[in-house]
Write an enzyme that holds these catalytic residues in place. Structure first.
Site, PDB file in Angstrom:
ATOM      1  N   LYS A  77       0.842  -1.185   0.000  1.00  0.00           N
ATOM      2  CA  LYS A  77       0.000   0.000   0.000  1.00  0.00           C
ATOM      3  C   LYS A  77       0.883   1.243   0.000  1.00  0.00           C
ATOM      4  O   LYS A  77       1.449   1.627   1.028  1.00  0.00           O
ATOM      5  CB  LYS A  77      -0.946   0.063   1.209  1.00  0.00           C
ATOM      6  CG  LYS A  77      -2.050   1.072   0.918  1.00  0.00           C
ATOM      7  CD  LYS A  77      -2.554   1.889   2.085  1.00  0.00           C
ATOM      8  CE  LYS A  77      -1.771   3.058   2.524  1.00  0.00           C
ATOM      9  NZ  LYS A  77      -1.812   4.268   1.685  1.00  0.00           N
ATOM     10  N   GLU A 128       8.933  16.154  15.065  1.00  0.00           N
ATOM     11  CA  GLU A 128       9.391  16.006  13.686  1.00  0.00           C
ATOM     12  C   GLU A 128       8.594  16.966  12.794  1.00  0.00           C
ATOM     13  O   GLU A 128       7.368  16.896  12.742  1.00  0.00           O
ATOM     14  CB  GLU A 128       9.181  14.563  13.249  1.00  0.00           C
ATOM     15  CG  GLU A 128       9.854  14.244  11.942  1.00  0.00           C
ATOM     16  CD  GLU A 128       9.765  12.771  11.573  1.00  0.00           C
ATOM     17  OE1 GLU A 128       8.684  12.175  11.762  1.00  0.00           O
ATOM     18  OE2 GLU A 128      10.768  12.224  11.089  1.00  0.00           O
TER      19      GLU A 128
HETATM   20  P1  NAP Z   1       1.803   8.364   7.831  1.00  0.00           P
HETATM   21  O1  NAP Z   1       0.389   8.712   8.035  1.00  0.00           O
HETATM   22  O2  NAP Z   1       2.514   7.620   8.882  1.00  0.00           O
HETATM   23  O3  NAP Z   1       1.879   7.586   6.433  1.00  0.00           O
HETATM   24  C1  NAP Z   1       2.701   6.480   6.105  1.00  0.00           C
HETATM   25  C2  NAP Z   1       1.866   5.362   5.483  1.00  0.00           C
HETATM   26  O4  NAP Z   1       0.962   4.821   6.455  1.00  0.00           O
HETATM   27  C3  NAP Z   1       0.973   5.826   4.331  1.00  0.00           C
HETATM   28  O5  NAP Z   1       0.919   4.808   3.359  1.00  0.00           O
HETATM   29  C4  NAP Z   1      -0.348   6.015   5.039  1.00  0.00           C
HETATM   30  O6  NAP Z   1      -1.474   6.034   4.224  1.00  0.00           O
HETATM   31  C5  NAP Z   1      -0.373   4.835   5.964  1.00  0.00           C
HETATM   32  N1  NAP Z   1      -1.340   4.960   7.051  1.00  0.00           N
HETATM   33  C6  NAP Z   1      -1.891   6.087   7.576  1.00  0.00           C
HETATM   34  N2  NAP Z   1      -2.760   5.778   8.565  1.00  0.00           N
HETATM   35  C7  NAP Z   1      -2.764   4.433   8.677  1.00  0.00           C
HETATM   36  C8  NAP Z   1      -3.440   3.500   9.500  1.00  0.00           C
HETATM   37  N3  NAP Z   1      -4.306   3.897  10.430  1.00  0.00           N
HETATM   38  N4  NAP Z   1      -3.204   2.183   9.344  1.00  0.00           N
HETATM   39  C9  NAP Z   1      -2.320   1.752   8.427  1.00  0.00           C
HETATM   40  N5  NAP Z   1      -1.659   2.578   7.595  1.00  0.00           N
HETATM   41  C10 NAP Z   1      -1.853   3.907   7.719  1.00  0.00           C
HETATM   42  O7  NAP Z   1       2.615   9.662   7.517  1.00  0.00           O
HETATM   43  P2  NAP Z   1       1.985  11.007   6.893  1.00  0.00           P
HETATM   44  O8  NAP Z   1       0.706  11.358   7.581  1.00  0.00           O
HETATM   45  O9  NAP Z   1       1.960  10.891   5.446  1.00  0.00           O
HETATM   46  O10 NAP Z   1       3.067  12.030   7.373  1.00  0.00           O
HETATM   47  C11 NAP Z   1       2.953  12.565   8.675  1.00  0.00           C
HETATM   48  C12 NAP Z   1       4.283  12.603   9.333  1.00  0.00           C
HETATM   49  O11 NAP Z   1       4.886  11.314   9.373  1.00  0.00           O
HETATM   50  C13 NAP Z   1       5.304  13.443   8.636  1.00  0.00           C
HETATM   51  O12 NAP Z   1       5.158  14.791   8.873  1.00  0.00           O
HETATM   52  C14 NAP Z   1       6.564  12.884   9.194  1.00  0.00           C
HETATM   53  O13 NAP Z   1       6.805  13.415  10.459  1.00  0.00           O
HETATM   54  C15 NAP Z   1       6.272  11.422   9.326  1.00  0.00           C
HETATM   55  N6  NAP Z   1       6.812  10.629   8.205  1.00  0.00           N
HETATM   56  C16 NAP Z   1       7.911   9.879   8.430  1.00  0.00           C
HETATM   57  C17 NAP Z   1       8.447   9.138   7.401  1.00  0.00           C
HETATM   58  C18 NAP Z   1       9.648   8.303   7.594  1.00  0.00           C
HETATM   59  O14 NAP Z   1      10.281   7.930   6.627  1.00  0.00           O
HETATM   60  N7  NAP Z   1      10.006   7.949   8.804  1.00  0.00           N
HETATM   61  C19 NAP Z   1       7.864   9.159   6.150  1.00  0.00           C
HETATM   62  C20 NAP Z   1       6.712   9.924   5.949  1.00  0.00           C
HETATM   63  C21 NAP Z   1       6.196  10.640   7.002  1.00  0.00           C
HETATM   64  P3  NAP Z   1      -2.022   7.430   3.641  1.00  0.00           P
HETATM   65  O15 NAP Z   1      -1.517   7.397   2.286  1.00  0.00           O
HETATM   66  O16 NAP Z   1      -3.477   7.420   3.718  1.00  0.00           O
HETATM   67  O17 NAP Z   1      -1.447   8.516   4.495  1.00  0.00           O
END
Ligand code: NAP
Ligand code: MG
Length: 503
Positions: A201, A407
């Protein structure tokens, strides 16, 4: 949410040169890959993927949810149990993975443009790092298929005891939007090398290169059902994966907040979980460092990919006596970075990935000022279309401010003064995260002492951000657990069976 807009590819992808990329975008809505077939979502819903440089719709994407994940799991389970993948010879798996690497390289210009259009990053970086890096990851793990060993064990003479290292089974792979193709590669390649079948996904913001990779995986001849791709949202498709009773393992990269939700959901069937989460990495610069290296590296360490990097060196610790000099030199160099559309060859800093991320980062810029920090450069967004934020350096930051603890995931650096080595290590470790850290000094003893003392999964000495697929990657503390890459990735995607034979 069903999207009514018909995308205007010519306008949304203006500046793109690859006719293949334009062709790929034009056949929208994009579909899900389930059991070797491209299918619409069962609900018929789609969502938009946006070019963050101009805010226009690039393509409509099938919005998969629980019903689609169920189908994908059935397909992956069938492929796994039939042994279409796990029971072929390791040499055959090597050949398939090498073929995928070759196809990524052959289609590299198209993939790079799709990545830049969807994510915003500079095209030269997409090509050199994301696309070539992804091919390299497949090539690296292709070699592992034939090198996964069990042991023969010292036994009682009346028995012969050995271990088998077997695939875990059906793996759910959930990836973020900052390095879309590379994060997919980093999970798919080791999972396949070990004989698993997968459901990927990708992040809703950047699904394009994963879908193109799905086509290349088919072209490589990987059997149907071995790789399934379900695009959609976290709460729909993502949570259906983390809760699914017939998924054996979830590998996740993303925020700490969602990582915790995934771990909680895994208790339904005790699926294995590995988590690569966020960071707030300290980059510690001592006065004896070679500043001609330390300053440009501190800059790329925090601004690369517009700061949307989990290992970003967002807390720059500088010894008191050189603090003002550092602010001055870093500021002058950072102000020369050109911010713009990733397709423009002059661009060093692209837009942020999405409106949501743009608003979030702007919120932190306001918060920093409110907390008493001083933006020596940047500190604001750029007016007009596109999610552009100026590279920002906050001075007068202390480690307890929220901009030093949370972050931000944008081009925002915080410069924090320290007194001495002990103080640098104490402050550096004073964080809930532990993904990465760096130390700059010419004193080899100090470098090694500090590297040992820092609580982080990766420590760089006199460099920042180096990565090698043969090196383990992962976090201490709330930056997650499990190590991707290298031989450690094989541990994540295999399980061990003990076999006793009575002689
Ligand atoms: P995120 O929500 O953690 O997204 C990462 C992945 O998880 C996406 O594919 C997302 O789908 C999915 N996801 C979201 N909610 C979920 C759930 N309840 N159950 C299973 N999967 C789920 O990250 P984001 O909201 O895009 O970004 C928010 C923050 O996360 C950023 O500002 C940053 O701080 C952090 N981040 C960290 C990394 C890293 O490499 N460590 C990468 C990206 C972001 P969707 O496509 O629907 O969101
Ligand atoms: Mg997008």
């Amino acid at each position: 949410m069903s999207a009514a807009t018909t995308p205007s590819v010519e306008s949304a992808a203006r500046g793109a040169k690859s006719s293949a990329a334009i062709g790929f975008l034009s056949s929208s809505p994009k579909k899900l890959l389930i059991g070797g077939k491209w299918v619409p979502s069962k609900s018929g819903k789609t969502f938009e993927t946006i070019n963050p440089a101009n805010e226009q719709v690039l393509a409509l994407i099938a919005e998969g949810d629980k019903a689609d994940v169920d189908e994908a799991v059935k397909a992956a389970r069938k492929a796994f149990e039939e042994g279409k993948w796990s029971s072929i010879t390791p040499h055959q798996r090597t050949r398939y993975l090498l073929k995928i690497a070759e196809l990524i390289e052959q289609n590299g210009d198209e993939l790079a443009e799709l990545e830049t259009l969807d994510n915003g990053k500079p095209l030269s970086q997409a090509r050199a790092i994301d696309i070539n890096g992804s091919a390299g990851i497949f090539r690296y793990f292709a070699g592992w298929s034939t090198k996964i060993y069990g042991d023969t064990n010292p036994s009682d003479p009346s028995t012969f005891n050995f271990t088998l290292r077997e695939p875990v089974g059906v793996c759910g792979l959930i990836t973020p939007w900052n390095f879309p193709l590379m994060m997919a590669a980093q999970k798919i390649a080791p999972a396949l090398a070990c004989g698993n079948t997968v459901i990927l996904k990708p992040a809703e913001q950047t699904p394009l290169t994963a879908l193109r990779l799905g086509e290349l995986i088919q072209e490589a001849g990987i059997p149907d059902g071995v790789v399934n791709i379900v695009t959609g949202f976290g709460p729909g498709a993502g949570s259906a994966i983390s809760e699914h009773p017939d998924i054996d393992k979830v590998s996740f990269t993303g925020s700490t907040e969602v990582g915790k939700m995934i771990l909680a959901a895994s208790t339904s069937n005790l699926k294995r979980v590995s988590l690569e989460l966020g960071g707030k990495s300290p980059n510690i610069i001592f006065p004896d460092a070679d500043l001609s290296q330390a300053i440009p590296n501190a800059m790329s360490g925090v601004f690369f990919n517009s700061g949307q990097v989990c290992v970003a060196g967002t807390r720059i610790f500088v010894q008191q006596e050189m603090y003002d000099n550092f602010l001055d030199q870093f500021g002058k160099a950072a102000e020369r970075m050109t911010v713009g559309d990733g397709l423009d060859p002059k661009t060093r800093l692209g837009p942020l990935v999405s409106k949501e991320q743009f608003d979030r980062v702007k919120g932190y810029l306001a918060l920093g000022r409110k907390e008493g920090a001083r933006a020596t450069i940047g500190g604001e967004a750029i007016e007009g279309k596109g999610y552009f934020v100026k590279p920002t350096l906050f001075a007068d930051v202390n480690n307890s401010m929220r901009i030093a603890r949370e972050e931000i995931f944008g081009p925002v650096a915080a410069a924090i003064p320290f007194k001495d080595e002990t103080d640098a290590v104490l402050q550096g470790n004073d964080t809930t995260y532990g993904l990465a850290a760096a130390v700059w000094t010419k004193d080899i003893s100090r470098a090694i002492k500090v590297a040992r003392a820092l609580k982080a999964g990766t420590v760089w000495v006199n460099c920042y951000g180096l990565a090698d697929t043969s090196m383990p990657f992962g976090g201490y503390k709330q930056s997650g657990f499990g190590r991707e890459n290298g031989k450690y990735a094989i541990d994540l995607f295999t399980q061990i069976k003990s076999v006793y034979v009575k002689l």
